[in-house]
Design an enzyme around this catalytic site. Structure first.
Site, PDB file in Angstrom:
ATOM      1  N   GLY A  29       9.217  -4.054  12.101  1.00 55.47           N
ATOM      2  CA  GLY A  29       8.074  -3.352  11.523  1.00 55.47           C
ATOM      3  C   GLY A  29       8.173  -1.862  11.766  1.00 55.47           C
ATOM      4  O   GLY A  29       8.488  -1.426  12.867  1.00 55.47           O
ATOM      5  N   ILE A  45       0.834  -1.201   0.000  1.00 55.67           N
ATOM      6  CA  ILE A  45       0.000   0.000   0.000  1.00 55.67           C
ATOM      7  C   ILE A  45       0.871   1.254   0.000  1.00 55.67           C
ATOM      8  O   ILE A  45       0.417   2.332   0.348  1.00 55.67           O
ATOM      9  CB  ILE A  45      -0.958   0.002   1.202  1.00 55.67           C
ATOM     10  N   GLY A  46       2.127   1.064  -0.411  1.00 54.28           N
ATOM     11  CA  GLY A  46       3.063   2.185  -0.412  1.00 54.28           C
ATOM     12  C   GLY A  46       4.217   1.948   0.537  1.00 54.28           C
ATOM     13  O   GLY A  46       5.140   2.746   0.648  1.00 54.28           O
ATOM     14  N   THR A  47       4.174   0.806   1.218  1.00 48.53           N
ATOM     15  CA  THR A  47       5.184   0.492   2.225  1.00 48.53           C
ATOM     16  C   THR A  47       6.503   0.039   1.623  1.00 48.53           C
ATOM     17  O   THR A  47       7.523   0.012   2.311  1.00 48.53           O
ATOM     18  CB  THR A  47       4.680  -0.641   3.122  1.00 48.53           C
ATOM     19  N   THR A  54      13.441   2.903   1.172  1.00 53.62           N
ATOM     20  CA  THR A  54      11.994   2.982   1.398  1.00 53.62           C
ATOM     21  C   THR A  54      11.669   3.128   2.882  1.00 53.62           C
ATOM     22  O   THR A  54      10.660   3.729   3.241  1.00 53.62           O
ATOM     23  CB  THR A  54      11.302   1.734   0.840  1.00 53.62           C
ATOM     24  N   GLY A 103       5.832   0.591  10.115  1.00 47.41           N
ATOM     25  CA  GLY A 103       4.727   1.331   9.499  1.00 47.41           C
ATOM     26  C   GLY A 103       4.120   2.403  10.372  1.00 47.41           C
ATOM     27  O   GLY A 103       3.613   3.396   9.888  1.00 47.41           O
ATOM     28  N   GLU A 104       4.157   2.188  11.664  1.00 41.20           N
ATOM     29  CA  GLU A 104       3.416   3.088  12.533  1.00 41.20           C
ATOM     30  C   GLU A 104       4.287   3.916  13.480  1.00 41.20           C
ATOM     31  O   GLU A 104       3.895   4.988  13.917  1.00 41.20           O
ATOM     32  CB  GLU A 104       2.398   2.271  13.354  1.00 41.20           C
ATOM     33  N   ARG A 156      15.632  -4.903  12.207  1.00 35.55           N
ATOM     34  CA  ARG A 156      16.485  -4.870  11.021  1.00 35.55           C
ATOM     35  C   ARG A 156      15.784  -4.091   9.929  1.00 35.55           C
ATOM     36  O   ARG A 156      14.618  -4.344   9.620  1.00 35.55           O
ATOM     37  CB  ARG A 156      16.722  -6.311  10.552  1.00 35.55           C
TER      38      ARG A 156
END
Lengths: 757, 181
Positions: free
Chosen positions: A671, A475-477, A604, A673-674, A598
């Protein structure tokens, strides 16, 4: 079986791919316009659906006068509760039972903007005209859309998506009474909307006995499974794809009305149907983050060590489905105290159902707690970083579990060095640059680390190429690229030999792109499959013409993870300039230093962490959905009225990370993303205080709030250690007027007992 | 459709004429996407607020959602599909690719079309709200990050990829600022 060929000698790449920057594998498609999103797929005989939304906030549909509309040019059908196909009544999907999926199944209207009909026509123009011409009448009932503490309709939340509704240990009140310094403050955050750039869209059609769907979804497999259940179909007969998704942020993780209605209409009409939501429709159909009212009480010794931490959070939900914004869960792993209590209350209102939105709970919760800590640091005469270092928990404050890595202090040390924090004058309101008051602020950041089971396949081809399939979503990650790198390393080949196919429910079960767990969960399965394949090839397995395929499932590995407090951490810094004459706030720079596992692809990852911090900036200064109490709808349901940070709002943002591999992930991933979003709004708000001397506890910090708050008089006198007092300091209520779900305001503390306990 | 509500028009898109019958209500955006299979131009809001549908009309940027297709007849329309020279990316596209000037990619075609116009507008000496001295004799302002941010602000990016987008525009302009490590 045909003759097998031997695999070409594997060329071992000189350097591993993971950890090196890679351009997005789909990058060329994205810069040339070739990348196809859900509304971009053509189909012969495509019909277009247009959803009609309720114009009242509560009541029953009395009539849907569809006859005149059916006679309009191009109209193929008008679906409504009187004629729509029946859906499974007790649907329980990926995220549990959810009555918001009962689209056109009953005559109740639970909020303004609820789907009451769907017009399908030959062209989008015809569908839109007919939908706007459709007359729906209602028997209306009084509605309530106002979130406020003390509302008799609120109740304690038994559970949240982030754990129990309430945790408590020790005696909070006794510890507060015994504290040298007490901070007692109310914080509010407004209703916020995801607003991915791509409005949700789906195209559904029947092909060879299967329902084929292209949807803008964060999880093709979960969406297919949920849609099959809703429609009463065999899961094998539903296929969902989402090759490119234009952002999601939590709003595309569930079966939404556009998808359900497109599937219904395609079934009724026997031809392909596409439904694309309008931007305005997305403000009531895809979930949002509820407004929150939070009270934080911190009690500490004069040395700043916490004795009491009490966090009570109130959020709104709909009358259809309970979703609790888990704001008070933030402190459960972040800060310990002898008296420790975190409580959620929830108030059902006649509003759309809220949902997960980037850093659910952590974003508003960290704003309140990290601002309260800044206030405590001020009162203690301590540097905010020193205060946090003094309150590093030895184990999970609530769980008692050990930490599987905890590098928060290291993030602050590195962040302070990069930001130039040393020697910062703690006094507020004393720095000027012309008309601008300058200030700096910091805050901690944290997000839990987890993984979900997933399945993946890896195929070796006779020509030396490899194909990996997994129902992941990008989704753009950058997930597609990261998975390519992970697969290449596991196969011991260069990334250009590996093709990763994603976002097709036929590839098998895989977690959605959510909870900062996508790439980690998928990567684990991809690695497992790729390693197995490599080992088979190394042991001399032949490659048949159709390729040699192995399948991996991480169910067992993920379920056997030992119980630890598993989190990523970060230190957020911001510098702001505030114009006391106009109330304008400019963020001049931001820095985030993270210990987040990691890092697979630095190119990105830096972008994604930066984007998370932009969300914090946007939350701190801009975003606010304003609900009209008279109509029950939003007054600013568009991108002009609901401002998200634009180019001119966003300064240079620096992102760095520490080496912090997860000890139990095969690659060390946590992770990302947030975590960029957590704490960043607090850092901005704390910087605004440092600039002006005024605490802004209500988001967003709008110009009018800055003007109303004024600026503390500039004094040359150094601030001495805050006076020791046992009396709680309360945040001054900005206004006593009732507040809407969107524009919440701190209520007088006297209301607290009824409202929050 | 009756004669009264539709017309046959010819649109010149990326150097190619396309003749089609359109409903008079059809926006240029919907004509591109639904009628001509040019889906690179994206619909983000359909009301001129997000910039995702930005195209070039006679070299100047315009949001295709606020332009009726019938009104675009006779004008040179450039969409994202017409920016590259065959397989060779335009320097702006190349910079977006190399510097990761996007995440989900949905706003990207609009950002790139906008950036093309920004470079032209700047080269033509147009000032912006970020320009300190707007007197004609002051000459064109330096294309600083602040200038780029101001000029690109009609294009929203919800992923928050603004810093890399700004760098990409600066690189394409030959004015890339110092990269923060």
């Amino acid at each position: 079986m045909t003759t097998a060929t031997t695999a070409p000698a594997a060329t071992t790449p000189a350097t591993p791919s993971v950890g090196a920057s890679h351009l997005r594998v789909e990058g060329r498609d994205k810069v040339t316009g070739a990348a196809r999103y859900a509304a971009d797929h053509p189909a012969d005989g495509l019909a277009h659906g247009w959803i009609v939304l309720s114009t009242v906030a509560r009541g029953r549909i009395r009539s849907v006068d569809d006859a005149p509309v059916r006679a309009m040019p191009g109209v193929l059908t008008v679906l409504h509760h009187g004629n729509a196909p029946r859906l499974k009544e007790d649907f329980a999907g990926t995220f549990g039972p959810d009555a918001t999926t009962r689209i056109l199944q009953h005559d109740r209207v639970p909020h303004a903007g609820w789907p009451v009909a769907c017009v399908v026509a030959e062209t989008p123009e015809q569908a839109r005209e007919a939908a706007e011409a459709l007359v729906v009448t209602y028997d209306t009932e009084p509605h309530d859309v106002t979130l406020r503490p003390g509302h008799p309709g609120s109740h304690p939340a038994e559970t949240t998506a982030m754990g129990p509704g309430r945790t408590e240990k020790g005696d909070v009140e006794a510890e507060l009474a015994a504290s040298d310094i007490v901070v007692d403050a109310w914080y509010t955050t407004p209703e916020e909307h995801h607003n991915p750039m791509e409005p949700h869209a789906a195209m559904a059609r029947w092909e060879d006995g299967r329902l084929e769907v292209v949807d803008s979804t964060q999880g093709a497999y979960a969406t297919a499974r949920d849609l099959a259940q809703l429609l009463g179909l065999d899961p094998a007969d539903v296929r969902v794809r989402s090759e490119h998704v234009g952002g999601g942020f939590g709003s595309k993780a569930q079966a939404r009305p556009h998808l359900v209605l497109a599937a219904m209409a395609a079934t009724v009409l026997g031809r392909p149907v596409r439904i694309a939501l309008t931007r305005r429709q997305t403000f009531s159909l895809i979930g949002h983050r509820s407004a929150t009212v939070q009270r934080v009480r911190l009690g500490a010794g004069a040395d700043g060590r916490l004795r009491a931490l009490d966090h009570a959070a109130l959020s709104a939900t709909s009358t259809v489905h309970e979703f609790v914004e888990p704001s008070a869960a933030y402190a459960r792993s972040m800060y310990d105290a002898s008296g420790h209590r975190t409580v959620h209350r929830v108030l059902p209102l006649d509003v759309p159902t809220p949902t997960f939105m980037r850093a659910p709970g952590e974003a508003p919760g960290s704003f309140a707690v990290e601002c309260a800590l800044d206030e405590l640091a001020e009162r203690c005469g301590l540097d905010p970083i020193v205060l946090r270092a003094r309150n590093e928990p030895a184990a999970g404050p609530v769980s008692g579990l050990p930490f599987a890595g905890h590098r928060l202090a290291d993030c602050f040390t590195e962040g302070a060095r990069r930001f130039g924090w040393a020697g910062r004058d703690p006094r507020p309101g004393v720095r000027r640059d012309g008309r601008w008051l300058l200030g700096t602020g910091t805050a901690a950041s944290s997000f839990f680390t987890g993984a979900f089971p997933a399945t993946a396949t890896a195929t070796a081809h006779a020509d030396g190429a490899f194909t990996v399939r997994i129902a992941a979503a990008d989704i753009g990650t950058g997930a597609r690229t990261a998975l390519t790198q992970l697969a290449a390393d596991a196969l011991d080949v260069a990334p250009d030999r590996v093709r990763v196919l994603i976002a097709d429910s036929d590839f098998g079960d895989a977690w959605v792109a959510g909870g900062s767990m996508g790439t980690r969960s998928w990567g684990w399965a991809v690695r497992l499959a790729a390693r197995d394949l490599r080992d088979r090839l190394a042991s001399g397995a032949g490659i048949p013409p159709e390729g040699l395929t192995v399948r991996a499932n991480t169910e067992e590995a993920v379920r056997s993870l030992a119980a630890y407090e598993r989190h990523a951490y970060g230190a957020q810094f911001a510098e702001v300039a505030v114009d006391p004459g106009t109330g304008e706030i400019r963020v001049r720079r931001m820095l985030g230093v993270f210990a987040a596992g990691r890092i697979v692809n630095p190119l990105t990852a830096r972008n994604q962490l930066t984007g998370g911090m932009v969300w914090g900036l946007s939350m701190a200064l801009h975003e606010e959905a304003v609900r009209d109490t008279a109509s029950g709808g939003l007054v600013n349901a568009d991108l002009a009225g609901y401002h998200v940070a634009a180019h001119a709002d966003v300064p240079a943002i620096e992102v760095a990370w520490l080496d912090d591999p997860d000890p139990d992930d095969p690659v060390g991933i946590k992770g990302i993303g947030e975590i960029g979003t957590v704490g960043s709004a607090a850092a901005v708000a704390n910087a605004v205080w440092h600039a002006t001397g005024v605490r802004h506890r209500d988001l967003p910090i709008r110009p009018d709030r800055v003007l109303a708050g004024g600026a503390a008089p500039v004094t040359a006198a150094p601030v001495t250690a805050a006076p020791v007092t046992a009396a709680p300091v309360t945040a001054a209520p900005v206004t006593a007027a009732p507040v809407t779900a969107a524009s919440v305001t701190a209520a007088p503390v006297e209301q607290d007992r009824a409202g929050h306990r | 459709m009756t004669e009264a509500t539709s017309s046959v028009i010819t649109l010149h898109i990326n150097g190619t004429p396309h003749t089609l019958t359109v409903d008079h209500r059809t926006t240029l955006l919907d004509a591109l996407r639904e009628r001509l299979a040019l889906t690179g131009t994206k619909k983000g809001c359909d009301q001129g607020q997000c910039g995702a549908c930005t195209v070039l009309l006679d070299g100047r940027r315009a949001v295709a959602c606020l332009q009726l297709a019938v009104a675009a007849e006779g004008r040179a329309i450039t969409t994202i599909e017409g920016v590259a020279d065959g397989d060779r990316l335009h320097p702006v596209q190349q910079a977006f690719l190399e510097l990761d000037g996007y995440q989900c990619g949905y706003c990207t075609p609009g950002q790139i079309c906008s950036a093309l116009a920004v470079l032209d507008e700047h080269a033509a000496g147009w000032p912006s709200a970020a320009t300190a001295d707007v007197r004609p004799e002051a000459g064109p302002p330096a294309l600083t990050d602040a200038e780029i941010r101001e000029r690109m602000s009609g294009n929203l990016c919800r992923c928050g990829a603004y810093p890399t987008i700004v760098r990409a525009v600066a690189r394409a302009a030959g004015a890339e600022s110092e990269v923060v490590a």
